[in-house]
Scaffold this motif. Structure first.
Motif, PDB file in Angstrom:
ATOM      1  N   THR A  60      38.198  47.468  41.863  1.00  0.00           N
ATOM      2  CA  THR A  60      36.746  47.647  42.020  1.00  0.00           C
ATOM      3  C   THR A  60      36.021  46.390  41.540  1.00  0.00           C
ATOM      4  OG1 THR A  60      36.332  48.516  39.791  1.00  0.00           O
ATOM      5  CG2 THR A  60      36.999  50.111  41.489  1.00  0.00           C
ATOM      6  N   ASP A  61      34.702  46.371  41.776  1.00  0.00           N
ATOM      7  CA  ASP A  61      33.891  45.320  41.171  1.00  0.00           C
ATOM      8  C   ASP A  61      33.525  45.737  39.747  1.00  0.00           C
ATOM      9  OD1 ASP A  61      31.789  47.153  41.373  1.00  0.00           O
ATOM     10  OD2 ASP A  61      31.067  46.299  43.259  1.00  0.00           O
ATOM     11  N   THR A  62      32.595  45.019  39.129  1.00  0.00           N
ATOM     12  CA  THR A  62      32.291  45.269  37.710  1.00  0.00           C
ATOM     13  C   THR A  62      31.064  46.151  37.500  1.00  0.00           C
ATOM     14  OG1 THR A  62      31.012  43.214  37.602  1.00  0.00           O
ATOM     15  CG2 THR A  62      33.355  43.101  37.007  1.00  0.00           C
ATOM     16  N   VAL A  63      30.562  46.755  38.561  1.00  0.00           N
ATOM     17  CA  VAL A  63      29.419  47.656  38.409  1.00  0.00           C
ATOM     18  C   VAL A  63      29.912  48.982  37.839  1.00  0.00           C
ATOM     19  CG1 VAL A  63      27.589  48.911  39.587  1.00  0.00           C
ATOM     20  CG2 VAL A  63      28.166  46.569  40.293  1.00  0.00           C
ATOM     21  N   GLU A 108      28.583  44.027  35.739  1.00  0.00           N
ATOM     22  CA  GLU A 108      27.553  44.678  36.557  1.00  0.00           C
ATOM     23  C   GLU A 108      27.193  43.854  37.796  1.00  0.00           C
ATOM     24  OE1 GLU A 108      26.528  47.737  36.107  1.00  0.00           O
ATOM     25  OE2 GLU A 108      27.748  47.922  34.288  1.00  0.00           O
ATOM     26  N   THR A 109      28.223  43.207  38.386  1.00  0.00           N
ATOM     27  CA  THR A 109      28.009  42.417  39.604  1.00  0.00           C
ATOM     28  C   THR A 109      28.672  43.115  40.788  1.00  0.00           C
ATOM     29  OG1 THR A 109      27.975  40.345  38.353  1.00  0.00           O
ATOM     30  CG2 THR A 109      28.380  40.195  40.727  1.00  0.00           C
ATOM     31  N   ALA A 110      27.876  43.380  41.826  1.00  0.00           N
ATOM     32  CA  ALA A 110      28.387  44.072  43.014  1.00  0.00           C
ATOM     33  C   ALA A 110      29.024  43.047  43.956  1.00  0.00           C
ATOM     34  CB  ALA A 110      27.276  44.838  43.709  1.00  0.00           C
ATOM     35  N   ALA A 151      31.555  42.225  46.722  1.00  0.00           N
ATOM     36  CA  ALA A 151      32.335  42.930  47.739  1.00  0.00           C
ATOM     37  C   ALA A 151      33.806  42.493  47.735  1.00  0.00           C
ATOM     38  CB  ALA A 151      31.726  42.696  49.121  1.00  0.00           C
ATOM     39  N   GLY A 152      34.056  41.215  47.410  1.00  0.00           N
ATOM     40  CA  GLY A 152      35.427  40.718  47.414  1.00  0.00           C
ATOM     41  C   GLY A 152      36.321  41.370  46.377  1.00  0.00           C
ATOM     42  N   ASN A 153      35.707  42.015  45.386  1.00  0.00           N
ATOM     43  CA  ASN A 153      36.500  42.690  44.349  1.00  0.00           C
ATOM     44  C   ASN A 153      36.728  44.169  44.647  1.00  0.00           C
ATOM     45  OD1 ASN A 153      36.852  40.402  42.802  1.00  0.00           O
ATOM     46  ND2 ASN A 153      34.936  40.698  41.671  1.00  0.00           N
ATOM     47  N   ARG A 154      36.054  44.680  45.659  1.00  0.00           N
ATOM     48  CA  ARG A 154      36.297  46.069  46.072  1.00  0.00           C
ATOM     49  C   ARG A 154      37.392  46.038  47.142  1.00  0.00           C
ATOM     50  NH1 ARG A 154      30.608  45.824  45.815  1.00  0.00           N
ATOM     51  NH2 ARG A 154      30.386  45.785  48.092  1.00  0.00           N
ATOM     52  N   ARG A 155      38.627  46.022  46.664  1.00  0.00           N
ATOM     53  CA  ARG A 155      39.740  45.732  47.558  1.00  0.00           C
ATOM     54  C   ARG A 155      40.959  46.562  47.194  1.00  0.00           C
ATOM     55  NH1 ARG A 155      43.224  41.800  44.924  1.00  0.00           N
ATOM     56  NH2 ARG A 155      42.440  41.478  42.802  1.00  0.00           N
ATOM     57  N   ALA A 156      41.970  46.440  48.036  1.00  0.00           N
ATOM     58  CA  ALA A 156      43.260  47.098  47.786  1.00  0.00           C
ATOM     59  C   ALA A 156      44.371  46.114  48.123  1.00  0.00           C
ATOM     60  CB  ALA A 156      43.391  48.358  48.615  1.00  0.00           C
ATOM     61  N   GLU A 157      45.526  46.373  47.570  1.00  0.00           N
ATOM     62  CA  GLU A 157      46.727  45.588  47.902  1.00  0.00           C
ATOM     63  C   GLU A 157      47.772  46.535  48.467  1.00  0.00           C
ATOM     64  OE1 GLU A 157      48.011  42.521  44.987  1.00  0.00           O
ATOM     65  OE2 GLU A 157      46.394  43.346  43.740  1.00  0.00           O
ATOM     66  N   TYR A 158      48.417  46.121  49.551  1.00  0.00           N
ATOM     67  CA  TYR A 158      49.533  46.857  50.145  1.00  0.00           C
ATOM     68  C   TYR A 158      50.780  45.992  49.965  1.00  0.00           C
ATOM     69  CZ  TYR A 158      45.470  48.894  52.549  1.00  0.00           C
ATOM     70  OH  TYR A 158      44.257  49.450  52.848  1.00  0.00           O
ATOM     71  N   ILE A 159      51.736  46.478  49.203  1.00  0.00           N
ATOM     72  CA  ILE A 159      52.890  45.677  48.795  1.00  0.00           C
ATOM     73  C   ILE A 159      54.178  46.378  49.207  1.00  0.00           C
ATOM     74  CG2 ILE A 159      54.092  44.616  46.840  1.00  0.00           C
ATOM     75  CD1 ILE A 159      51.354  44.917  45.309  1.00  0.00           C
ATOM     76  N   ILE A 160      55.049  45.660  49.894  1.00  0.00           N
ATOM     77  CA  ILE A 160      56.393  46.145  50.201  1.00  0.00           C
ATOM     78  C   ILE A 160      57.346  45.513  49.184  1.00  0.00           C
ATOM     79  CG2 ILE A 160      58.253  46.254  51.895  1.00  0.00           C
ATOM     80  CD1 ILE A 160      55.820  47.807  52.741  1.00  0.00           C
ATOM     81  N   ALA A 161      58.112  46.331  48.481  1.00  0.00           N
ATOM     82  CA  ALA A 161      59.036  45.818  47.470  1.00  0.00           C
ATOM     83  C   ALA A 161      60.108  46.862  47.195  1.00  0.00           C
ATOM     84  CB  ALA A 161      58.297  45.450  46.182  1.00  0.00           C
ATOM     85  N   VAL A 162      61.140  46.426  46.496  1.00  0.00           N
ATOM     86  CA  VAL A 162      62.192  47.342  46.050  1.00  0.00           C
ATOM     87  C   VAL A 162      61.918  47.785  44.620  1.00  0.00           C
ATOM     88  CG1 VAL A 162      64.673  47.569  45.591  1.00  0.00           C
ATOM     89  CG2 VAL A 162      63.891  46.282  47.583  1.00  0.00           C
ATOM     90  N   GLU A 163      61.602  46.822  43.755  1.00  0.00           N
ATOM     91  CA  GLU A 163      61.313  47.101  42.356  1.00  0.00           C
ATOM     92  C   GLU A 163      59.807  47.177  42.143  1.00  0.00           C
ATOM     93  OE1 GLU A 163      63.286  43.772  40.656  1.00  0.00           O
ATOM     94  OE2 GLU A 163      65.290  44.640  40.891  1.00  0.00           O
TER      95      GLU A 163
END
Length: 341
Positions: free
Chosen positions: A259-262, A309-311, A313-325
């Motif tokens: 998330t962002d810091t808001v 408290e800064t909106a 948009a670049g921090n409202r994100r997700a990561e999709y990771i393919i891994a074994v461990e």
């Protein structure tokens, strides 16, 4: 001594012995692992005897006395109960023959009972870019069998690396030559100086799936209908990565929310966790059958550094990771707890 005895020990005998006819043979299983079996003397009866008695004194003063017998062709296995470690035994084997004669043979040998051999390789000890790793072994090191498999299906290295009995806990290093492709799997089988071994398979890689970010409504974790097309495109990329890398190991999908810091930090972490779960569930609904895990970091690891408290948009994100461990999250202030969907 009677000429109807012969001694065959796998470990050293204290004094040279004359040749004996093969009425009785004695061999030694001198090394054993805790929980598997104990060191043992094997009395092989090859000719008729009236019986035998084994008399031993262990290096710590413990006395062992065992009587036995049997017909020709029988082997009596006499386990030597002892604590973990190396011990020296002195004693004799007394054999009685059917004609009432008896004979004794001096015995002198060592045994070793080892606890589980432990091999430790921490994530930070694996330097894929530098083509090297280090590890710790819980007993003196004898050798290592190393295999490094690339995503081309070829092996950058497969062979044995000798060591010189380095003491337990000594950092030990391995390296391998350059090869085309990405390292998919590193297999280690480490042997101590008694030839006991343990092994581990390492999968020091992750694939981050590029994607369009889903825009959630403020404070909400449900996926808006207008955003679901982004997930269709991300799903296709994930399926492609699974087909490429899933043939090397049992891979998993990890979804990480930010998330962002808001707002307050604890609320943001909870919100990021809920959004990560929504995304994970959406991929499951689209037919992914691999294990899916999710976690939320809230505002802990921003892509763009901002004041509170800064909106952004670049921090409202997700990561999709393919891994074994489990993926490492070095910028998190807490240990991640990946939850299985």
């Amino acid at each position: 001594m009677n000429a109807r005895l012969v001694l065959l020990l796998c470990l050293a005998v204290s004094t040279p012995l004359p040749a004996f006819a093969e009425a009785i043979r004695v061999s030694l299983e001198g090394r054993a692992a805790v929980g598997e079996k104990l060191p043992a003397l094997l009395v092989h009866i090859d000719e008729p005897i009236a019986g035998f008695e084994l008399k031993l004194r262990r290096g710590d003063g413990k006395e062992v006395s065992v009587k036995g017998g049997g017909k020709p062709g029988i082997t009596r296995r006499i386990e030597l109960e002892q604590p973990e470690g190396r011990f020296h035994y002195e004693g004799e084997l007394v054999v009685r023959f059917p004609d009432t004669e008896s004979a004794s043979m001096p015995l002198s040998f060592d045994t070793e009972l080892n606890g589980p051999l432990r091999l430790e390789v921490r994530p930070e000890d694996v330097d894929v870019a530098g083509r090297k790793l280090s590890f710790l072994l819980s007993r003196p090191a004898g050798r290592v069998e190393l295999t490094v498999l690339m995503d081309t299906g070829k092996k950058a290295f497969e062979g044995e690396v000798p060591f010189n009995g380095e003491p337990a806990g000594t950092p030990l290093g391995l390296s391998w030559p350059p090869a085309e492709g990405r390292v998919m799997k590193i297999s280690l089988r480490a042997f101590d100086t008694s030839d006991f071994y343990t092994g581990v398979d390492l999968f020091p890689w992750r694939v981050d799936i590029p994607h369009e970010e889903v825009s959630f409504a403020s404070g909400r974790a449900d996926i808006p209908a207008a955003e679901r097309g982004k997930l269709d495109r991300s799903h296709a990329l994930i399926v492609e990565a699974l087909a490429k890398y899933g043939r090397f190991a049992a891979v998993r999908l990890f979804v990480l929310g930010h998330t962002d810091t808001v707002g307050d930090a604890s609320g943001n972490r909870e919100l990021s966790l809920k959004r990560a779960r929504s995304l994970a569930a959406a991929f499951r609904q689209r037919g992914l059958r691999v294990p899916i895990f999710y976690e939320g970091l809230g505002e802990e690891s921003p892509a763009v550094r901002t004041p509170d408290e800064t909106a952004e948009a670049g921090n409202r994100r997700a990561e999709y990771i393919i891994a074994v461990e489990d993926p490492a999250l070095p910028r998190a202030s807490f240990s991640p707890r990946w939850r299985k969907l």
